[in-house]
Design an enzyme around this catalytic site. Structure first.
Site, PDB file in Angstrom:
ATOM      1  N   GLN A 154      -4.322  -5.557   6.921  1.00  0.00           N
ATOM      2  CA  GLN A 154      -5.228  -6.484   6.233  1.00  0.00           C
ATOM      3  C   GLN A 154      -5.151  -7.895   6.795  1.00  0.00           C
ATOM      4  O   GLN A 154      -5.785  -8.804   6.260  1.00  0.00           O
ATOM      5  CB  GLN A 154      -4.917  -6.524   4.720  1.00  0.00           C
ATOM      6  CG  GLN A 154      -5.156  -5.211   4.000  1.00  0.00           C
ATOM      7  CD  GLN A 154      -6.639  -4.884   3.824  1.00  0.00           C
ATOM      8  OE1 GLN A 154      -7.517  -5.738   4.017  1.00  0.00           O
ATOM      9  NE2 GLN A 154      -6.940  -3.649   3.467  1.00  0.00           N
TER      10      GLN A 154
ATOM     11  N   HIS B 160       0.873  -1.175   0.000  1.00  0.00           N
ATOM     12  CA  HIS B 160       0.000   0.000   0.000  1.00  0.00           C
ATOM     13  C   HIS B 160       0.910   1.225   0.000  1.00  0.00           C
ATOM     14  O   HIS B 160       2.015   1.184   0.554  1.00  0.00           O
ATOM     15  CB  HIS B 160      -0.837  -0.061   1.280  1.00  0.00           C
ATOM     16  CG  HIS B 160      -1.935   0.943   1.381  1.00  0.00           C
ATOM     17  ND1 HIS B 160      -1.711   2.246   1.761  1.00  0.00           N
ATOM     18  CD2 HIS B 160      -3.264   0.836   1.173  1.00  0.00           C
ATOM     19  CE1 HIS B 160      -2.864   2.897   1.786  1.00  0.00           C
ATOM     20  NE2 HIS B 160      -3.828   2.061   1.434  1.00  0.00           N
TER      21      HIS B 160
END
Ligand code: PMP
Length: 418
Positions: free
Chosen positions: A210, A131
Protein backbone atom coordinates in the site's frame (compact mmCIF):
# COMPACT_ATOMS: atom_id res chain seq x y z
CA UNK A 1 -10.79 20.52 -16.56
CA UNK A 2 -10.44 18.01 -13.67
CA UNK A 3 -6.77 17.36 -12.90
CA UNK A 4 -4.98 14.16 -11.99
CA UNK A 5 -1.23 13.45 -12.36
CA UNK A 6 -2.03 10.20 -14.19
CA UNK A 7 -4.08 11.57 -17.11
CA UNK A 8 -7.58 10.10 -17.03
CA UNK A 9 -7.51 9.59 -20.79
CA UNK A 10 -4.80 6.97 -20.23
CA UNK A 11 -7.31 4.72 -18.43
CA UNK A 12 -10.06 3.42 -20.74
CA UNK A 13 -12.12 1.98 -17.88
CA UNK A 14 -12.48 5.34 -16.15
CA UNK A 15 -14.71 6.70 -18.90
CA UNK A 16 -17.34 4.00 -18.50
CA UNK A 17 -20.61 4.39 -16.68
CA UNK A 18 -22.15 2.04 -14.14
CA UNK A 19 -25.60 1.29 -12.70
CA UNK A 20 -27.59 2.60 -15.61
CA UNK A 21 -25.61 5.66 -16.54
CA UNK A 22 -23.73 7.03 -13.51
CA UNK A 23 -20.16 8.09 -14.34
CA UNK A 24 -17.76 5.76 -12.54
CA UNK A 25 -16.01 7.31 -9.52
CA UNK A 26 -13.40 4.70 -8.74
CA UNK A 27 -12.32 4.92 -5.10
CA UNK A 28 -11.18 1.33 -4.62
CA UNK A 29 -7.54 1.48 -5.69
CA UNK A 30 -6.53 0.08 -2.28
CA UNK A 31 -8.14 -3.20 -3.35
CA UNK A 32 -6.99 -3.11 -6.95
CA UNK A 33 -5.93 -0.25 -9.21
CA UNK A 34 -6.92 0.47 -12.80
CA UNK A 35 -4.41 0.05 -15.64
CA UNK A 36 -3.34 2.62 -18.21
CA UNK A 37 -3.50 1.77 -21.91
CA UNK A 38 0.31 1.49 -21.96
CA UNK A 39 0.21 -1.38 -19.51
CA UNK A 40 -2.68 -3.10 -21.32
CA UNK A 41 -0.75 -2.75 -24.60
CA UNK A 42 2.47 -4.11 -23.12
CA UNK A 43 0.69 -7.22 -21.81
CA UNK A 44 -1.11 -7.77 -25.12
CA UNK A 45 2.08 -7.29 -27.15
CA UNK A 46 3.72 -10.09 -25.18
CA UNK A 47 0.94 -12.45 -26.24
CA UNK A 48 0.45 -11.20 -29.78
CA UNK A 49 4.01 -10.42 -30.88
CA UNK A 50 6.70 -11.66 -28.50
CA UNK A 51 5.47 -14.89 -26.96
CA UNK A 52 8.35 -17.30 -26.43
CA UNK A 53 9.86 -19.28 -23.56
CA UNK A 54 11.92 -16.98 -21.39
CA UNK A 55 15.60 -17.97 -21.01
CA UNK A 56 14.98 -21.27 -22.80
CA UNK A 57 15.13 -20.83 -26.55
CA UNK A 58 17.65 -20.04 -29.28
CA UNK A 59 15.04 -18.34 -31.49
CA UNK A 60 14.12 -14.69 -31.87
CA UNK A 61 10.80 -14.85 -30.01
CA UNK A 62 12.43 -16.45 -26.97
CA UNK A 63 15.09 -13.75 -27.08
CA UNK A 64 12.50 -10.93 -27.31
CA UNK A 65 10.48 -12.41 -24.44
CA UNK A 66 13.62 -12.76 -22.31
CA UNK A 67 14.67 -9.17 -22.97
CA UNK A 68 11.21 -7.85 -22.05
CA UNK A 69 11.09 -10.05 -18.94
CA UNK A 70 14.50 -8.97 -17.62
CA UNK A 71 13.80 -5.37 -18.69
CA UNK A 72 10.75 -5.43 -16.42
CA UNK A 73 12.95 -6.57 -13.54
CA UNK A 74 15.25 -3.57 -14.18
CA UNK A 75 12.27 -1.17 -14.25
CA UNK A 76 10.74 -2.48 -11.03
CA UNK A 77 14.13 -2.53 -9.27
CA UNK A 78 14.79 1.10 -10.25
CA UNK A 79 11.29 2.04 -9.07
CA UNK A 80 12.09 0.95 -5.49
CA UNK A 81 15.79 1.88 -5.41
CA UNK A 82 17.40 -1.57 -5.49
CA UNK A 83 19.31 -3.82 -7.91
CA UNK A 84 17.61 -6.14 -10.40
CA UNK A 85 19.13 -9.30 -8.90
CA UNK A 86 17.43 -8.44 -5.59
CA UNK A 87 13.98 -8.66 -7.20
CA UNK A 88 12.22 -12.05 -7.11
CA UNK A 89 9.03 -12.44 -9.16
CA UNK A 90 6.08 -13.89 -7.29
CA UNK A 91 2.33 -13.92 -7.85
CA UNK A 92 1.85 -11.03 -5.40
CA UNK A 93 2.46 -9.80 -1.87
CA UNK A 94 0.77 -12.86 -0.36
CA UNK A 95 3.06 -15.28 -2.16
CA UNK A 96 6.11 -13.14 -1.40
CA UNK A 97 5.50 -13.35 2.34
CA UNK A 98 4.65 -17.06 2.15
CA UNK A 99 7.89 -17.65 0.24
CA UNK A 100 9.89 -16.11 3.07
CA UNK A 101 8.00 -17.87 5.83
CA UNK A 102 8.34 -21.25 4.08
CA UNK A 103 12.03 -20.71 3.42
CA UNK A 104 12.54 -19.92 7.11
CA UNK A 105 10.57 -22.98 8.04
CA UNK A 106 12.92 -25.07 5.91
CA UNK A 107 15.92 -23.34 7.45
CA UNK A 108 14.54 -24.25 10.85
CA UNK A 109 14.71 -27.98 10.08
CA UNK A 110 18.39 -27.77 9.24
CA UNK A 111 18.22 -26.60 5.64
CA UNK A 112 19.41 -23.04 6.04
CA UNK A 113 21.76 -20.75 7.96
CA UNK A 114 21.36 -19.79 11.59
CA UNK A 115 20.04 -16.28 10.87
CA UNK A 116 16.83 -17.85 9.44
CA UNK A 117 16.43 -20.60 12.03
CA UNK A 118 13.52 -20.28 14.47
CA UNK A 119 12.67 -22.50 17.41
CA UNK A 120 11.15 -22.50 20.85
CA UNK A 121 11.94 -19.32 22.76
CA UNK A 122 12.26 -17.27 19.56
CA UNK A 123 9.65 -14.77 18.41
CA UNK A 124 8.25 -13.27 15.23
CA UNK A 125 6.91 -9.75 15.74
CA UNK A 126 4.15 -8.27 13.57
CA UNK A 127 1.67 -5.44 14.28
CA UNK A 128 -2.05 -5.39 14.96
CA UNK A 129 -2.47 -3.31 11.78
CA UNK A 130 -1.42 -6.08 9.40
CA UNK A 131 -3.28 -7.49 6.43
CA UNK A 132 -3.94 -11.19 7.03
CA UNK A 133 -1.24 -12.01 4.50
CA UNK A 134 1.33 -10.57 6.90
CA UNK A 135 -0.07 -12.39 9.94
CA UNK A 136 -1.19 -15.87 8.93
CA UNK A 137 2.05 -17.06 7.21
CA UNK A 138 3.95 -16.05 10.37
CA UNK A 139 1.43 -17.80 12.62
CA UNK A 140 2.00 -20.93 10.54
CA UNK A 141 5.78 -20.52 10.75
CA UNK A 142 5.45 -20.28 14.53
CA UNK A 143 3.26 -23.40 14.63
CA UNK A 144 5.86 -25.32 12.63
CA UNK A 145 8.90 -24.14 14.58
CA UNK A 146 7.62 -23.62 18.13
CA UNK A 147 8.39 -19.88 17.98
CA UNK A 148 5.91 -17.35 19.41
CA UNK A 149 4.04 -14.66 17.49
CA UNK A 150 4.06 -11.25 19.18
CA UNK A 151 2.83 -7.87 17.97
CA UNK A 152 3.24 -4.14 18.24
CA UNK A 153 -0.01 -2.56 19.34
CA UNK A 154 -1.83 0.50 18.05
CA UNK A 155 -2.80 3.90 19.37
CA UNK A 156 -6.49 4.86 19.49
CA UNK A 157 -6.29 6.33 15.99
CA UNK A 158 -4.64 3.21 14.58
CA UNK A 159 -1.00 4.24 14.40
CA UNK A 160 1.71 1.82 15.55
CA UNK A 161 2.26 2.52 19.23
CA UNK A 162 6.01 2.94 19.69
CA UNK A 163 5.54 2.45 23.45
CA UNK A 164 5.04 -1.24 22.62
CA UNK A 165 8.35 -1.48 20.76
CA UNK A 166 9.82 -3.46 23.67
CA UNK A 167 8.15 -6.67 22.39
CA UNK A 168 11.13 -6.64 20.05
CA UNK A 169 13.81 -8.20 22.25
CA UNK A 170 16.81 -10.50 22.11
CA UNK A 171 14.51 -13.45 21.25
CA UNK A 172 13.10 -11.77 18.13
CA UNK A 173 14.19 -13.30 14.82
CA UNK A 174 11.77 -11.55 12.42
CA UNK A 175 9.94 -8.21 12.48
CA UNK A 176 7.30 -8.05 9.74
CA UNK A 177 5.18 -4.91 9.39
CA UNK A 178 3.23 -2.89 6.92
CA UNK A 179 4.54 0.36 5.45
CA UNK A 180 0.98 1.70 5.11
CA UNK A 181 -2.15 0.21 6.66
CA UNK A 182 -4.76 -0.74 4.09
CA UNK A 183 -7.45 0.22 6.63
CA UNK A 184 -6.28 3.34 8.50
CA UNK A 185 -3.96 4.67 5.78
CA UNK A 186 -1.37 5.36 8.54
CA UNK A 187 2.27 5.37 7.44
CA UNK A 188 4.43 3.32 9.80
CA UNK A 189 7.50 4.72 11.56
CA UNK A 190 9.80 2.48 9.52
CA UNK A 191 13.08 3.94 10.82
CA UNK A 192 12.28 3.33 14.48
CA UNK A 193 10.99 -0.20 13.90
CA UNK A 194 13.94 -1.15 11.68
CA UNK A 195 16.39 0.29 14.24
CA UNK A 196 14.79 -1.71 17.08
CA UNK A 197 14.81 -4.90 14.97
CA UNK A 198 18.37 -4.54 13.80
CA UNK A 199 19.58 -3.70 17.31
CA UNK A 200 18.65 -7.29 18.28
CA UNK A 201 19.77 -8.86 15.00
CA UNK A 202 16.24 -9.57 13.70
CA UNK A 203 15.39 -9.70 10.00
CA UNK A 204 12.95 -6.98 8.85
CA UNK A 205 10.13 -7.61 6.35
CA UNK A 206 8.16 -4.67 4.95
CA UNK A 207 4.71 -5.10 3.41
CA UNK A 208 4.97 -2.28 0.88
CA UNK A 209 1.84 -3.17 -1.03
CA UNK A 210 0.00 0.00 0.00
CA UNK A 211 2.99 2.36 -0.12
CA UNK A 212 4.76 1.89 -3.45
CA UNK A 213 1.75 3.05 -5.53
CA UNK A 214 1.38 6.27 -3.54
CA UNK A 215 4.76 7.71 -2.55
CA UNK A 216 8.45 7.53 -3.46
CA UNK A 217 9.81 4.37 -1.85
CA UNK A 218 13.49 3.41 -1.66
CA UNK A 219 14.01 0.12 0.15
CA UNK A 220 17.72 0.68 0.52
CA UNK A 221 17.18 4.08 2.14
CA UNK A 222 14.54 2.54 4.44
CA UNK A 223 17.09 -0.10 5.47
CA UNK A 224 14.66 -3.04 5.32
CA UNK A 225 15.96 -6.56 4.65
CA UNK A 226 12.95 -7.84 2.69
CA UNK A 227 9.90 -6.19 1.16
CA UNK A 228 6.82 -7.34 -0.73
CA UNK A 229 4.42 -5.64 -3.12
CA UNK A 230 1.86 -6.45 -5.82
CA UNK A 231 1.53 -5.44 -9.47
CA UNK A 232 -2.22 -4.93 -9.39
CA UNK A 233 -2.07 -2.25 -6.67
CA UNK A 234 0.39 -0.13 -8.71
CA UNK A 235 -1.46 0.11 -12.05
CA UNK A 236 -0.11 -3.27 -13.19
CA UNK A 237 -1.74 -6.64 -13.85
CA UNK A 238 -3.00 -9.19 -11.34
CA UNK A 239 -1.09 -12.40 -10.68
CA UNK A 240 2.32 -10.77 -10.36
CA UNK A 241 4.30 -9.28 -7.51
CA UNK A 242 7.74 -8.96 -6.01
CA UNK A 243 9.79 -10.12 -3.11
CA UNK A 244 12.76 -7.81 -2.61
CA UNK A 245 15.61 -9.16 -0.54
CA UNK A 246 19.02 -7.67 0.26
CA UNK A 247 21.49 -9.51 -1.95
CA UNK A 248 23.43 -11.16 0.88
CA UNK A 249 20.23 -12.34 2.57
CA UNK A 250 18.72 -13.78 -0.61
CA UNK A 251 22.04 -15.56 -1.18
CA UNK A 252 21.63 -17.29 2.20
CA UNK A 253 17.91 -18.09 1.90
CA UNK A 254 17.05 -21.70 1.01
CA UNK A 255 14.67 -22.25 -1.93
CA UNK A 256 11.09 -23.16 -1.09
CA UNK A 257 9.87 -24.53 -4.45
CA UNK A 258 11.82 -26.92 -6.61
CA UNK A 259 11.96 -27.82 -10.28
CA UNK A 260 12.91 -26.21 -13.55
CA UNK A 261 14.70 -22.86 -13.88
CA UNK A 262 15.94 -22.74 -10.28
CA UNK A 263 18.79 -25.25 -10.53
CA UNK A 264 22.47 -25.15 -11.35
CA UNK A 265 23.27 -28.88 -11.79
CA UNK A 266 21.00 -31.89 -11.46
CA UNK A 267 22.15 -35.51 -11.25
CA UNK A 268 20.03 -38.46 -10.20
CA UNK A 269 21.70 -38.27 -6.81
CA UNK A 270 21.57 -34.58 -6.01
CA UNK A 271 20.95 -31.02 -7.18
CA UNK A 272 22.68 -27.70 -6.69
CA UNK A 273 20.70 -24.49 -6.94
CA UNK A 274 21.03 -21.36 -9.04
CA UNK A 275 21.89 -18.01 -7.49
CA UNK A 276 19.05 -15.62 -6.59
CA UNK A 277 16.73 -14.46 -7.99
CA UNK A 278 16.40 -17.59 -10.22
CA UNK A 279 16.64 -19.86 -7.14
CA UNK A 280 13.22 -18.61 -6.05
CA UNK A 281 11.56 -18.64 -9.47
CA UNK A 282 10.86 -22.32 -10.08
CA UNK A 283 8.91 -23.12 -13.23
CA UNK A 284 7.46 -20.80 -15.85
CA UNK A 285 6.57 -17.31 -14.65
CA UNK A 286 3.62 -15.05 -15.59
CA UNK A 287 5.72 -13.42 -18.29
CA UNK A 288 3.14 -11.07 -19.85
CA UNK A 289 1.99 -9.87 -16.42
CA UNK A 290 5.58 -9.33 -15.31
CA UNK A 291 6.20 -7.20 -18.40
CA UNK A 292 3.00 -5.28 -17.56
CA UNK A 293 4.26 -4.64 -14.04
CA UNK A 294 7.52 -3.29 -15.45
CA UNK A 295 5.54 -0.99 -17.74
CA UNK A 296 3.47 0.22 -14.77
CA UNK A 297 6.66 1.00 -12.82
CA UNK A 298 7.98 3.03 -15.79
CA UNK A 299 4.65 4.83 -16.17
CA UNK A 300 4.58 5.83 -12.48
CA UNK A 301 8.26 6.83 -12.55
CA UNK A 302 7.72 9.04 -15.59
CA UNK A 303 4.84 10.87 -13.91
CA UNK A 304 6.93 11.07 -10.74
CA UNK A 305 6.02 9.60 -7.39
CA UNK A 306 6.62 12.97 -5.67
CA UNK A 307 3.95 14.52 -7.84
CA UNK A 308 1.54 11.64 -7.23
CA UNK A 309 2.13 11.81 -3.48
CA UNK A 310 1.53 15.57 -3.41
CA UNK A 311 -1.72 15.27 -5.38
CA UNK A 312 -3.01 12.41 -3.26
CA UNK A 313 -2.07 14.29 -0.06
CA UNK A 314 -4.18 17.23 -1.23
CA UNK A 315 -7.15 14.99 -2.04
CA UNK A 316 -6.71 13.09 1.23
CA UNK A 317 -6.95 16.32 3.22
CA UNK A 318 -10.14 17.29 1.38
CA UNK A 319 -11.60 13.82 1.84
CA UNK A 320 -10.81 13.64 5.57
CA UNK A 321 -12.12 17.16 6.23
CA UNK A 322 -15.30 16.28 4.36
CA UNK A 323 -15.82 12.96 6.17
CA UNK A 324 -15.31 14.64 9.56
CA UNK A 325 -18.17 17.06 8.82
CA UNK A 326 -20.71 14.34 8.08
CA UNK A 327 -22.81 13.49 11.17
CA UNK A 328 -22.72 9.85 12.24
CA UNK A 329 -19.58 8.96 10.27
CA UNK A 330 -16.44 7.96 12.19
CA UNK A 331 -13.02 7.63 10.58
CA UNK A 332 -11.07 4.50 11.50
CA UNK A 333 -7.60 5.98 11.41
CA UNK A 334 -5.74 9.27 11.82
CA UNK A 335 -8.12 12.20 11.30
CA UNK A 336 -5.50 14.59 9.96
CA UNK A 337 -3.73 14.04 6.69
CA UNK A 338 -0.15 14.03 8.06
CA UNK A 339 1.82 10.78 7.67
CA UNK A 340 -1.01 8.93 6.05
CA UNK A 341 -2.26 8.04 2.60
CA UNK A 342 -5.66 8.29 0.98
CA UNK A 343 -6.97 4.91 2.11
CA UNK A 344 -9.75 5.99 4.46
CA UNK A 345 -11.94 3.45 6.24
CA UNK A 346 -14.96 4.69 8.14
CA UNK A 347 -17.96 3.52 10.11
CA UNK A 348 -21.41 4.89 9.39
CA UNK A 349 -23.42 4.67 12.58
CA UNK A 350 -26.53 2.53 12.25
CA UNK A 351 -25.83 1.39 8.66
CA UNK A 352 -24.17 -1.89 7.72
CA UNK A 353 -21.03 -1.35 5.56
CA UNK A 354 -22.58 -3.42 2.76
CA UNK A 355 -25.59 -1.10 2.69
CA UNK A 356 -23.25 1.92 2.63
CA UNK A 357 -21.35 0.37 -0.27
CA UNK A 358 -24.50 -0.44 -2.20
CA UNK A 359 -25.90 3.05 -1.75
CA UNK A 360 -22.65 4.65 -2.94
CA UNK A 361 -22.49 2.21 -5.84
CA UNK A 362 -26.00 3.20 -6.93
CA UNK A 363 -24.52 6.68 -7.46
CA UNK A 364 -21.50 5.38 -9.35
CA UNK A 365 -19.05 5.54 -6.43
CA UNK A 366 -16.99 2.34 -6.09
CA UNK A 367 -15.63 1.67 -2.57
CA UNK A 368 -14.66 -1.44 -0.66
CA UNK A 369 -16.72 -2.90 2.20
CA UNK A 370 -15.95 -5.67 4.69
CA UNK A 371 -12.94 -6.32 6.91
CA UNK A 372 -10.44 -5.70 4.08
CA UNK A 373 -8.52 -8.84 5.13
CA UNK A 374 -7.56 -7.05 8.33
CA UNK A 375 -9.79 -8.30 11.14
CA UNK A 376 -7.47 -7.51 14.08
CA UNK A 377 -7.33 -3.76 13.33
CA UNK A 378 -11.12 -3.68 12.93
CA UNK A 379 -11.45 -5.34 16.32
CA UNK A 380 -9.11 -2.65 17.66
CA UNK A 381 -11.52 0.00 16.38
CA UNK A 382 -14.47 -1.86 17.94
CA UNK A 383 -16.17 -2.78 14.66
CA UNK A 384 -16.18 -5.99 12.60
CA UNK A 385 -16.21 -4.32 9.20
CA UNK A 386 -16.08 -0.91 7.55
CA UNK A 387 -16.41 0.99 4.31
CA UNK A 388 -13.19 2.20 2.67
CA UNK A 389 -12.58 4.84 0.05
CA UNK A 390 -9.06 4.72 -1.37
CA UNK A 391 -7.37 7.02 -3.86
CA UNK A 392 -5.23 6.42 -6.92
CA UNK A 393 -3.16 8.77 -9.10
CA UNK A 394 -6.08 9.19 -11.52
CA UNK A 395 -8.58 10.53 -8.99
CA UNK A 396 -9.64 14.17 -9.06
CA UNK A 397 -10.88 16.72 -6.56
CA UNK A 398 -14.25 16.64 -8.35
CA UNK A 399 -14.55 12.89 -7.70
CA UNK A 400 -13.82 13.37 -4.01
CA UNK A 401 -16.65 15.92 -4.02
CA UNK A 402 -19.05 13.40 -5.62
CA UNK A 403 -18.07 10.84 -3.00
CA UNK A 404 -18.55 13.24 -0.07
CA UNK A 405 -21.98 14.34 -1.29
CA UNK A 406 -22.98 10.70 -1.74
CA UNK A 407 -21.69 9.76 1.71
CA UNK A 408 -23.61 12.64 3.28
CA UNK A 409 -26.75 11.10 1.79
CA UNK A 410 -26.32 7.64 3.35
CA UNK A 411 -27.85 8.17 6.79
CA UNK A 412 -30.72 10.34 5.51
CA UNK A 413 -31.46 7.63 2.93
CA UNK A 414 -31.75 5.08 5.73
CA UNK A 415 -33.88 7.58 7.75
CA UNK A 416 -31.13 8.07 10.31
CA UNK A 417 -30.88 11.86 10.22
CA UNK A 418 -29.59 13.33 13.49
N1 PMP B 1 -0.86 -6.34 2.30
C1 PMP B 1 -1.64 -5.27 2.21
C2 PMP B 1 -1.38 -4.09 3.11
C3 PMP B 1 -2.69 -5.24 1.28
O1 PMP B 1 -3.48 -4.17 1.19
C4 PMP B 1 -2.90 -6.37 0.45
C5 PMP B 1 -4.02 -6.39 -0.58
N2 PMP B 1 -5.23 -5.95 -0.08
C6 PMP B 1 -2.05 -7.47 0.59
C7 PMP B 1 -1.04 -7.42 1.52
C8 PMP B 1 -2.20 -8.71 -0.26
O2 PMP B 1 -1.91 -8.43 -1.57
P1 PMP B 1 -2.18 -9.52 -2.73
O3 PMP B 1 -3.63 -9.93 -2.57
O4 PMP B 1 -1.93 -8.77 -3.98
O5 PMP B 1 -1.26 -10.65 -2.49
Amino acid sequence: MPFSPAPRGDFPILSRTVRGGAPLVYLDSGATSQRPQRVLDAVRAMDVEHNGAVKRGAHQLAEEATLAYEGARDSVARFVGVDADEIVWTSGTTQSINLLAYAMSDASVGRGPERFVLGEGDSVVVTRAEHHSNIVPWQELCLRTGATLKWLDLTDDGRIDLDTLDVIDSHTKVVAFTHVSNVSGAISPVNQIVAAAHAVGAVTVLDACQSVPHMPVDFRALGVDFAAFSGHKMLGPTGVGVLYGRRELLADLPPYQFGGSMIELVTMEETTYADPPARFEAGTQAVAQIVGMGEAADYLSEIGMEEIAAHEAKLTAIMLDGIKEIPGVRLLGPVDSVDRTGAAAFHVEGVHPHDVGQYLDSLGVAVRVGHHCAQPIHRHFGVFASTRASLGPYNTEEEVGVFLRALAGVRPYFRLED
